[in-house]
Design a protein around this motif. Sequence first.
Motif, PDB file in Angstrom:
ATOM      1  N   ARG A  19       0.811  -1.148   0.011  1.00  0.00           N
ATOM      2  CA  ARG A  19      -0.155   0.112  -0.093  1.00  0.00           C
ATOM      3  C   ARG A  19       0.868   1.392  -0.120  1.00  0.00           C
ATOM      4  O   ARG A  19       1.964   1.258   0.834  1.00  0.00           O
ATOM      5  CB  ARG A  19      -0.772  -0.128   1.358  1.00  0.00           C
ATOM      6  N   ALA A  20       0.828   2.123  -0.766  1.00  0.00           N
ATOM      7  CA  ALA A  20       1.423   3.324  -1.177  1.00  0.00           C
ATOM      8  C   ALA A  20       0.326   4.502  -0.803  1.00  0.00           C
ATOM      9  O   ALA A  20      -0.772   4.525  -1.068  1.00  0.00           O
ATOM     10  CB  ALA A  20       2.150   3.497  -2.599  1.00  0.00           C
ATOM     11  N   ARG A  21       0.918   5.743  -0.326  1.00  0.00           N
ATOM     12  CA  ARG A  21       0.271   7.077  -0.382  1.00  0.00           C
ATOM     13  C   ARG A  21       1.100   7.968  -1.334  1.00  0.00           C
ATOM     14  O   ARG A  21       2.139   8.337  -1.059  1.00  0.00           O
ATOM     15  CB  ARG A  21      -0.073   7.197   1.152  1.00  0.00           C
ATOM     16  N   ILE A  47      -5.947   1.811  -7.375  1.00  0.00           N
ATOM     17  CA  ILE A  47      -6.087   2.897  -6.499  1.00  0.00           C
ATOM     18  C   ILE A  47      -7.324   2.617  -5.639  1.00  0.00           C
ATOM     19  O   ILE A  47      -8.458   2.003  -5.844  1.00  0.00           O
ATOM     20  CB  ILE A  47      -6.621   4.165  -7.400  1.00  0.00           C
ATOM     21  N   ALA A  48      -7.166   2.494  -4.169  1.00  0.00           N
ATOM     22  CA  ALA A  48      -7.868   2.385  -3.283  1.00  0.00           C
ATOM     23  C   ALA A  48      -8.785   3.298  -2.695  1.00  0.00           C
ATOM     24  O   ALA A  48      -9.926   3.434  -2.287  1.00  0.00           O
ATOM     25  CB  ALA A  48      -7.186   1.548  -2.010  1.00  0.00           C
ATOM     26  N   GLN A  49      -8.188   4.559  -2.587  1.00  0.00           N
ATOM     27  CA  GLN A  49      -8.605   5.929  -2.059  1.00  0.00           C
ATOM     28  C   GLN A  49      -8.026   6.964  -2.551  1.00  0.00           C
ATOM     29  O   GLN A  49      -7.062   6.932  -3.108  1.00  0.00           O
ATOM     30  CB  GLN A  49      -8.777   5.903  -0.597  1.00  0.00           C
ATOM     31  N   ARG A  65      -4.766  13.300  -2.607  1.00  0.00           N
ATOM     32  CA  ARG A  65      -4.130  12.346  -1.818  1.00  0.00           C
ATOM     33  C   ARG A  65      -4.626  10.962  -2.539  1.00  0.00           C
ATOM     34  O   ARG A  65      -5.834  10.806  -2.492  1.00  0.00           O
ATOM     35  CB  ARG A  65      -4.624  12.490  -0.522  1.00  0.00           C
ATOM     36  N   ILE A  66      -3.678  10.098  -2.750  1.00  0.00           N
ATOM     37  CA  ILE A  66      -4.111   8.766  -3.240  1.00  0.00           C
ATOM     38  C   ILE A  66      -3.600   7.681  -2.611  1.00  0.00           C
ATOM     39  O   ILE A  66      -2.385   7.599  -2.431  1.00  0.00           O
ATOM     40  CB  ILE A  66      -3.583   8.569  -4.865  1.00  0.00           C
ATOM     41  N   GLU A  67      -4.490   6.791  -2.277  1.00  0.00           N
ATOM     42  CA  GLU A  67      -3.948   5.504  -1.779  1.00  0.00           C
ATOM     43  C   GLU A  67      -4.055   4.449  -2.807  1.00  0.00           C
ATOM     44  O   GLU A  67      -5.075   4.189  -3.304  1.00  0.00           O
ATOM     45  CB  GLU A  67      -4.621   5.096  -0.467  1.00  0.00           C
TER      46      GLU A  67
ATOM     47  N   ALA D  59     -11.712  -7.599  -4.402  1.00  0.00           N
ATOM     48  CA  ALA D  59     -13.031  -7.785  -4.928  1.00  0.00           C
ATOM     49  C   ALA D  59     -14.238  -7.168  -4.220  1.00  0.00           C
ATOM     50  O   ALA D  59     -15.215  -7.601  -4.127  1.00  0.00           O
ATOM     51  CB  ALA D  59     -13.420  -9.448  -4.504  1.00  0.00           C
ATOM     52  N   GLY D  60     -13.867  -5.856  -4.229  1.00  0.00           N
ATOM     53  CA  GLY D  60     -14.833  -4.915  -3.506  1.00  0.00           C
ATOM     54  C   GLY D  60     -15.693  -4.305  -4.701  1.00  0.00           C
ATOM     55  O   GLY D  60     -15.475  -4.500  -5.801  1.00  0.00           O
ATOM     56  N   ARG D  61     -16.470  -3.216  -4.330  1.00  0.00           N
ATOM     57  CA  ARG D  61     -17.172  -2.431  -5.163  1.00  0.00           C
ATOM     58  C   ARG D  61     -16.631  -0.924  -5.043  1.00  0.00           C
ATOM     59  O   ARG D  61     -16.451  -0.505  -4.151  1.00  0.00           O
ATOM     60  CB  ARG D  61     -18.597  -2.412  -5.046  1.00  0.00           C
ATOM     61  N   PHE D  62     -16.547  -0.247  -6.211  1.00  0.00           N
ATOM     62  CA  PHE D  62     -15.952   0.810  -6.584  1.00  0.00           C
ATOM     63  C   PHE D  62     -16.986   1.950  -6.507  1.00  0.00           C
ATOM     64  O   PHE D  62     -17.951   1.792  -7.430  1.00  0.00           O
ATOM     65  CB  PHE D  62     -14.947   1.020  -7.531  1.00  0.00           C
ATOM     66  N   PHE D  63     -16.865   3.110  -5.814  1.00  0.00           N
ATOM     67  CA  PHE D  63     -17.805   4.356  -6.219  1.00  0.00           C
ATOM     68  C   PHE D  63     -17.077   5.415  -6.142  1.00  0.00           C
ATOM     69  O   PHE D  63     -15.882   5.707  -5.542  1.00  0.00           O
ATOM     70  CB  PHE D  63     -18.729   4.382  -4.784  1.00  0.00           C
TER      71      PHE D  63
END
Lengths: 298, 298, 298, 298
Positions: A19-21, A47-49, A65-67, D59-63
Amino acid sequence: MYRLSEREWQAYTEKNKDRARMLISCPDRPGIVAAISHFLYQQGANIAQSDQYTTDPEAGRFFMRIEFDLPNLEERCEVIKAAFRPIAENFDMDFSLVQASKRKKVAIFVSKEDHCLLELLWRWKSGELYADISVVISNHPDMQETVESFGIPYHCIPVTKENKAQAEEEQLAAAAGADVIVLARYMQILSPRFLDDYAMRIINIHHSFLPAFVGAKPYEQAYRRGVKLIGATAHYVTEELDAGPIIEQDVQRVTHQEDVDTLKQLGRQVERTVLARAVRWHLEDRVLVYGNKTIVFP
Amino acid sequence: MYRLSEREWQAYTEKNKDRARMLISCPDRPGIVAAISHFLYQQGANIAQSDQYTTDPEAGRFFMRIEFDLPNLEERCEVIKAAFRPIAENFDMDFSLVQASKRKKVAIFVSKEDHCLLELLWRWKSGELYADISVVISNHPDMQETVESFGIPYHCIPVTKENKAQAEEEQLAAAAGADVIVLARYMQILSPRFLDDYAMRIINIHHSFLPAFVGAKPYEQAYRRGVKLIGATAHYVTEELDAGPIIEQDVQRVTHQEDVDTLKQLGRQVERTVLARAVRWHLEDRVLVYGNKTIVFP
Amino acid sequence: MYRLSEREWQAYTEKNKDRARMLISCPDRPGIVAAISHFLYQQGANIAQSDQYTTDPEAGRFFMRIEFDLPNLEERCEVIKAAFRPIAENFDMDFSLVQASKRKKVAIFVSKEDHCLLELLWRWKSGELYADISVVISNHPDMQETVESFGIPYHCIPVTKENKAQAEEEQLAAAAGADVIVLARYMQILSPRFLDDYAMRIINIHHSFLPAFVGAKPYEQAYRRGVKLIGATAHYVTEELDAGPIIEQDVQRVTHQEDVDTLKQLGRQVERTVLARAVRWHLEDRVLVYGNKTIVFP
Amino acid sequence: MYRLSEREWQAYTEKNKDRARMLISCPDRPGIVAAISHFLYQQGANIAQSDQYTTDPEAGRFFMRIEFDLPNLEERCEVIKAAFRPIAENFDMDFSLVQASKRKKVAIFVSKEDHCLLELLWRWKSGELYADISVVISNHPDMQETVESFGIPYHCIPVTKENKAQAEEEQLAAAAGADVIVLARYMQILSPRFLDDYAMRIINIHHSFLPAFVGAKPYEQAYRRGVKLIGATAHYVTEELDAGPIIEQDVQRVTHQEDVDTLKQLGRQVERTVLARAVRWHLEDRVLVYGNKTIVFP
């Protein structure tokens, strides 16, 4: 005791090893998000967040800010930074890329009051602050035993008017390598030189009132004015006393019945909560400074 | 519409016709409560609620608010006051005795912003403010229609630098008989002479921030500093601007995402809530002033 | 370390040596306050604070809490109680008279989570809880070292289905003499017999949600429902699980971004704050139970 | 009166005429943000704000919610939707694209209590709710005059057990074209057929307590239990009563002193604040529903 075992720390590290930020700021213009996200996609990142903020639609500044998760992050991190540099230059970006699994080094400064220190130690032990508290530095010997019982080195460096410059040298040496310094009710003013070394990396906590009471004995003043709220503000330290960018604030209701001592007790509760939140957000790379204000990404 | 019918007002009045409220302050010494409660017992009163506060166990000042029920209060009220006077003199008391069923007369002053005014009118209509709103006075004609639709007289008295003394005369005449004046975002400064006539009976509302921002455009200043809380303070008006005894305060969380206009909108929400609470407590005789602070009995 | 030295404890004790607290409840009727305050005046007491509450003006129940100062309280306390008894009988009163300087004995029960325990120990050490924490009892050995570092005895009494009755005997013996038991996340149900011994003297803390989620894994349920607030409730323990009189509640805002682990972390923060407040109020004799609810005097 | 003039509405519309909001949800996988942002860049859009949320890294959902500015949005809107469809299909996306300057049509349903209705009307008039309130529908005639004074049509459609189906037909006809229905204390249950027509477009407000009190007279139950907090929940209406996705919640502190009527008054204050926030967020396309929970983008 509810505390993270070495196994749990490792589990966290393992879980977040890819995981990177990424924190980015640049003048706003079309195409920034497209360029960044295309780059990350090419690198194989997911991209997680991602959160962004633009100060002003016209001619403003863009913050992001990107995770993201990227396989084999550890070994590829430097290569990716290098590969991103042309994009950064093209958009005139400031950027940083950090690995979520790398614990930041924290040095805590404290004087005689222990409530903020203990809150940080408690949250750290319970796994809420993912960091290495590398040292606690104090101008008093009082908390040595407590701090050492957490397995943390304690440096007592007395500070007087006469030895201030010398004492700061010792403090800087003791804190060497710290990513962030937390002033947990440290009642001394740091010199400009010290602040330069840790620009926007020193977090302070102080009481706040509506209205503000300037001068000595603010709780006594607040009591005499009969305020109905007392609060605390966590902020980055700048040369102008208590006027740096605000990270977090909160308040507590009071009534005429609370005497000065009780106001101070309630003030301590707010202070430790507010400081702990600010430190956590800083450790999670959620805070960007812009002018004299912060952007705190959720 | 959810509003008190004349029948409901009467029901409230009827229900509270024997309910009295007594406010007392005097130098603290043993025997005060005994003297008061013995007196009330002799009169046939039943104490429904009683709260007291002493500023300091030694050599402090004693404050008390008592609600009691006493048969045939209306006709006996003046007699009881007279009978209590010797006790009051003995203890060097300031005291007041009011009938809960007597609606206080409220005059509301307003300029161009209507959020505080509407909140007060709404709560009044819904029965939460037990009072007669006898007049709304404004230096602008804008809210005439709204106010008159509530059946309340509206006086538009323009105020300029030149006519200020004359305008205040007209305002005092229009507000004649008011028990309390509420400045619901009234953007003019009242003269010392006006304040004298209504000492500790004029309630004002203003924004508050941590820290306080002095000078013009406080919301713009708060935005630039990136505050995380915006608030409002309701207070009694004294000659020193915005520095009178605080009745109530509250805050609202904000983030970097709120622009100046949204900060102002949120500020308006806090202002109307805080002002409405302060007015209610004043109408219920819950607020005593001591030095530059208030005691707000629960 | 910011902790009360023996000298400070003694200073507090000395300062409060003549301070008494009286709690009274009886059927409401005229003359109660007069009788009480006249009695106290005769004894030479000075009332420092007094609050009362009547459930219903007609045929209700009267509750009162008085703090007063009376010279030589220690030696006169029993005499005063005896002298008050006729008044108590006349008004059919339940009453208690305690010396503020007498530290209550607290036994804390805990299982594996330490956040509530540590909060109580911290506040105790900093002088916010005026009490003797006489013992910590746990069904697990985990927190022995921590507790003993505060100079408090630790009893590890494992509880299983088979030995439950026997274990409770041991717990009662270990807690012998406790004025109040605090269940600081103690995850066992106490038997009716145990509860009888400590009726309205056992304080528990549990999470609360809007709406309530019954059954297992409440945080997981709250997460799936996307609640925007999580809270905690401190209450006296009665036979019906988590349904005893509520002493204090509070909440914390959350968003969709918090995962289940973070919800639990935030829940722990609310729990420790709410429990600490409830314990403090109990220690200061501010809480009266009436039916299934509490009156918490301010 | 502080209310938006036609000129101010037009100014808002003009200012936002090129502002679009895009809501997207799809199975998570790498490349989504890159594809979207590249598409928007090609169209000449400048992203002003963007937030995303992934339910689960694996395996989640993206919003995602994006606000962007695009010249000549009005005329190009349909073309852009069409051009985006291949991307949407490729990623199996649900998406919507709305123009920020298009006011949504709101139909408000109300019974006899007016506090929530008035709050919405007040905020609408002051420009805080950017929408057209096209109709207010009630099963009672009481609020006709108030509503019409705001220039809004009022339909009184009495509902009885016998005429319920017919009444709902009339309601649907009266609300025709509404983008969202707000139940502002509308005390009737809507049929499944009605709910189908407005799935996740009907917002309701109801009280909430810790713990929840099921059955009749919740405020009386809460009073008897002595709760220390009362709250309100705004949620989308689903077939299961009061169990739909929560949009917003808040609470207000109370004490033993509040009687049932005061609890209800305080409850009304929380209800109107919470409902107004939920409606605003819905109007600004900030709320996405996922399972039985909401994502509320900041």
